[in-house]
Write a protein that holds these residues in place. Structure first.
Motif, PDB file in Angstrom:
ATOM      1  N   ALA A 163      19.962 -37.816 -15.266  1.00  0.00           N
ATOM      2  CA  ALA A 163      19.795 -38.707 -16.296  1.00  0.00           C
ATOM      3  C   ALA A 163      18.332 -39.299 -16.194  1.00  0.00           C
ATOM      4  O   ALA A 163      17.752 -39.272 -17.453  1.00  0.00           O
ATOM      5  CB  ALA A 163      20.775 -39.850 -16.136  1.00  0.00           C
ATOM      6  N   PRO A 164      17.912 -39.515 -14.935  1.00  0.00           N
ATOM      7  CA  PRO A 164      16.322 -40.006 -15.246  1.00  0.00           C
ATOM      8  C   PRO A 164      15.296 -39.106 -15.706  1.00  0.00           C
ATOM      9  O   PRO A 164      14.557 -39.406 -16.407  1.00  0.00           O
ATOM     10  CB  PRO A 164      15.860 -40.157 -13.650  1.00  0.00           C
ATOM     11  CG  PRO A 164      17.447 -40.558 -13.029  1.00  0.00           C
ATOM     12  CD  PRO A 164      18.421 -39.552 -13.824  1.00  0.00           C
ATOM     13  N   ASP A 165      15.402 -37.618 -15.496  1.00  0.00           N
ATOM     14  CA  ASP A 165      14.669 -36.910 -15.930  1.00  0.00           C
ATOM     15  C   ASP A 165      15.032 -36.516 -17.510  1.00  0.00           C
ATOM     16  O   ASP A 165      14.046 -36.311 -18.073  1.00  0.00           O
ATOM     17  CB  ASP A 165      14.698 -35.397 -15.170  1.00  0.00           C
ATOM     18  CG  ASP A 165      14.160 -35.674 -13.816  1.00  0.00           C
ATOM     19  OD1 ASP A 165      13.555 -36.504 -13.491  1.00  0.00           O
ATOM     20  OD2 ASP A 165      14.611 -34.566 -13.006  1.00  0.00           O
ATOM     21  N   TRP A 166      16.093 -36.650 -17.930  1.00  0.00           N
ATOM     22  CA  TRP A 166      16.325 -36.384 -19.393  1.00  0.00           C
ATOM     23  C   TRP A 166      15.838 -37.586 -19.950  1.00  0.00           C
ATOM     24  O   TRP A 166      15.381 -37.237 -21.170  1.00  0.00           O
ATOM     25  CB  TRP A 166      17.931 -36.255 -19.379  1.00  0.00           C
ATOM     26  CG  TRP A 166      18.492 -34.919 -19.065  1.00  0.00           C
ATOM     27  CD1 TRP A 166      17.722 -34.044 -18.274  1.00  0.00           C
ATOM     28  CD2 TRP A 166      19.732 -34.150 -19.704  1.00  0.00           C
ATOM     29  NE1 TRP A 166      18.862 -32.850 -18.150  1.00  0.00           N
ATOM     30  CE2 TRP A 166      19.866 -32.895 -18.818  1.00  0.00           C
ATOM     31  CE3 TRP A 166      20.699 -34.774 -20.354  1.00  0.00           C
ATOM     32  CZ2 TRP A 166      20.854 -32.125 -19.044  1.00  0.00           C
ATOM     33  CZ3 TRP A 166      21.570 -33.784 -20.861  1.00  0.00           C
ATOM     34  CH2 TRP A 166      21.814 -32.559 -20.183  1.00  0.00           C
ATOM     35  N   HIS A 167      16.114 -38.587 -19.439  1.00  0.00           N
ATOM     36  CA  HIS A 167      15.342 -39.891 -20.203  1.00  0.00           C
ATOM     37  C   HIS A 167      14.039 -39.882 -20.168  1.00  0.00           C
ATOM     38  O   HIS A 167      13.599 -39.960 -21.367  1.00  0.00           O
ATOM     39  CB  HIS A 167      15.714 -41.096 -19.447  1.00  0.00           C
ATOM     40  CG  HIS A 167      15.242 -42.330 -20.104  1.00  0.00           C
ATOM     41  ND1 HIS A 167      14.736 -43.155 -19.393  1.00  0.00           N
ATOM     42  CD2 HIS A 167      15.801 -42.994 -21.324  1.00  0.00           C
ATOM     43  CE1 HIS A 167      14.749 -44.447 -20.444  1.00  0.00           C
ATOM     44  NE2 HIS A 167      14.990 -44.223 -21.544  1.00  0.00           N
ATOM     45  N   GLU A 168      13.218 -39.361 -19.309  1.00  0.00           N
ATOM     46  CA  GLU A 168      11.793 -39.319 -19.533  1.00  0.00           C
ATOM     47  C   GLU A 168      11.453 -38.329 -20.593  1.00  0.00           C
ATOM     48  O   GLU A 168      10.687 -38.598 -21.235  1.00  0.00           O
ATOM     49  CB  GLU A 168      11.083 -38.738 -17.972  1.00  0.00           C
ATOM     50  CG  GLU A 168       9.722 -38.881 -18.083  1.00  0.00           C
ATOM     51  CD  GLU A 168       9.142 -38.458 -16.619  1.00  0.00           C
ATOM     52  OE1 GLU A 168       8.149 -38.251 -16.402  1.00  0.00           O
ATOM     53  OE2 GLU A 168      10.122 -38.538 -15.877  1.00  0.00           O
TER      54      GLU A 168
END
Length: 471
Positions: free
Chosen positions: A251-256
């Protein structure tokens, strides 16, 4: 009491409503009863027996640690993640459980007890439900002071052995007190037709039997706020999920990446955002974080993801005021709750009882109905949306690898959210008439669950759980 929207959407901790939230709640009830009985000071011994699915997949689902917290008197809807970590660390370090220590007015009884002391009976399934647990306390002479058996029946709901018939009778009696009771989709649609109300409005009228309009609205907006907070917390976490499968948080990488690629909220990215919300919620759930059962923890990401879609991509939402958006949240959750009542009362929302069709399938169906209603669907179209979503989740197995609510559970939420959106759109392009009714699909789901081999119902004995090497 009759099942209501705040029963189906309750705040708890991950990773499982049936294997974490339910056992903690049962332990807390037992601790509270013990304190109220006046027998607490005489307790010298404790025994916990876990049966069936609770024993088979308990380690991966955090069942044992949840029971310990419950026996200390902590309730899942009140305890915070930091408190969970602090208390479990203290128990592990000292080897001592503070029995009923968190019960108001009680003086804790320290007992040398931990996860390793629990008796696991994975091959013994009690008659009422596969998620059974028995708590027993004894005095210094070994005499039983208090004992009780509970069943965690899905969504954090618990039932005490010997009180099943009384609980059903109480449910029937409480439903008679509702202004517009319903048990089937046919009855629900009949209420809508006779009263000229939507499905969400029928649910709202029934909720008013126990809460004021202000309390209902405030409570549902708080539920949505916890869902949003769950996403925000998850997006700040990085690294691997706990448990040993070495599943990487995405989730964090996808959000970025989405923030870079979709700066202007291009509608073509709707599915990427829906996927992100579902993944974020379920990664937080897998971490033992604070989530909303919707209607279970294993399916907690579907309704937040589809509601996110409604608030950002439904027609007219680009010009909506905050009050308009709040109205959408309330209407969506009330409608989803009404559909959830049908599954809870006619079938099951327990993966250990009917497989993942009862968790992800019911959540997808509830979300599809909520979306169809806020997008202007008639009651017939809303019912059709719910039917389409479940029809294409029938037979879904519950076979998490390592007993962890990670693979395939996290991705499965994202896939089911997209199914819900498509089901709503398909229903809205029709006129509400369709060949298969929601009631027929719910009955089929229930019967499919009964016929399904126990290997595929949260026992870690079949499917991906045995065909994929854990490390």
């Amino acid at each position: 009491m009759a099942v209501g929207v705040f029963d189906l959407f309750s705040i708890g901790i991950g990773p499982s409503s049936s294997h974490t939230v339910g056992p903690m709640r049962a332990g807390a009830v037992f601790a509270g009863e013990l304190a109220a009985s006046g027998k607490l000071p005489d307790v010298a011994g404790l025994r916990v027996d876990l049966y069936g699915s609770l024993a088979a997949t308990g380690h991966g689902h955090g069942t044992m640690t949840a029971v310990l917290l419950g026996l200390e008197g902590y309730h899942p809807e009140k305890i915070l993640p930091d408190e969970v970590e602090d208390r479990l660390a203290a128990i592990a370090e000292t080897g001592t459980l503070q029995l009923a220590g968190a019960v108001d007015g009680a003086t804790a009884v320290p007992l040398p007890y931990g996860v390793a002391d629990m008796v696991l009976r994975p091959l013994t399934v009690l008659p009422r439900h596969t998620n059974g647990m028995t708590f027993t306390v004894t005095d210094a002479a070994g005499e039983v002071l208090h004992t009780a058996t509970f069943f965690s029946v899905g969504g954090g709901f618990i039932v005490r052995e010997g009180e099943e018939d009384a609980a059903l009778k109480e449910l029937d009696e409480s439903k008679k007190e509702l202004p517009l009771p319903f048990r089937t989709a046919a009855e629900l649609l009949g209420r809508c037709q006779s009263k000229g109300l939507s499905i969400g409005e029928i649910m709202f009228v029934n909720e008013r039997a126990s809460r004021s309009e202000e309390e209902i609205r405030k409570g549902l907006l708080e539920i949505w706020a916890v869902m949003e907070e769950c996403v925000e917390v998850s997006l700040k976490r990085e690294g691997l999920l706990p448990g040993g499968l070495k599943v990487r948080r995405r989730a964090p990488d996808w959000h970025e990446r989405l923030l870079k690629e979709d700066k202007d909220r291009d509608p073509k990215y709707w599915q990427e955002w829906v996927n992100l919300i579902a993944l974020a919620v379920n990664e937080e759930n897998a971490s033992g974080g604070r989530v909303v059962t919707a209607p279970t923890n294993g399916a907690a990401g579907i309704i937040p993801a589809v509601l996110y879609y409604a608030l950002h991509y439904a027609p007219g939402m680009d010009k909506a005021t905050q009050e308009d958006r709040d109205d959408v949240v309330v209407k969506f959750l009330l409608t989803a709750g009404a559909i959830g009542v049908l599954y809870k009362e006619q079938a099951s929302i327990s993966g250990a009882e009917v497989g993942c069709q009862g968790e992800v399938g019911s959540a997808s169906s509830m979300a599809a109905a909520g979306l169809a209603e806020v997008m202007g669907g008639t009651p017939q179209q809303v019912e059709n949306a719910a039917e389409i979503a479940m029809e294409h989740n029938l037979g879904l197995t519950c076979d998490p690898i390592g007993g962890l609510v990670q693979v395939p559970c996290i991705e499965r939420n994202a896939i089911a959210a997209a199914k819900a959106i498509n089901a709503a759109k398909m229903a809205l392009w029709g006129d509400g008439t369709h060949r298969v009714s929601l009631d027929e699909v719910i009955v089929t789901m229930r019967e499919t669950g009964k016929d399904m081999s126990s290997k595929y119902k949260e026992t870690a004995m079949g499917g991906l759980a045995v065909n994929v090497v854990e490390c």
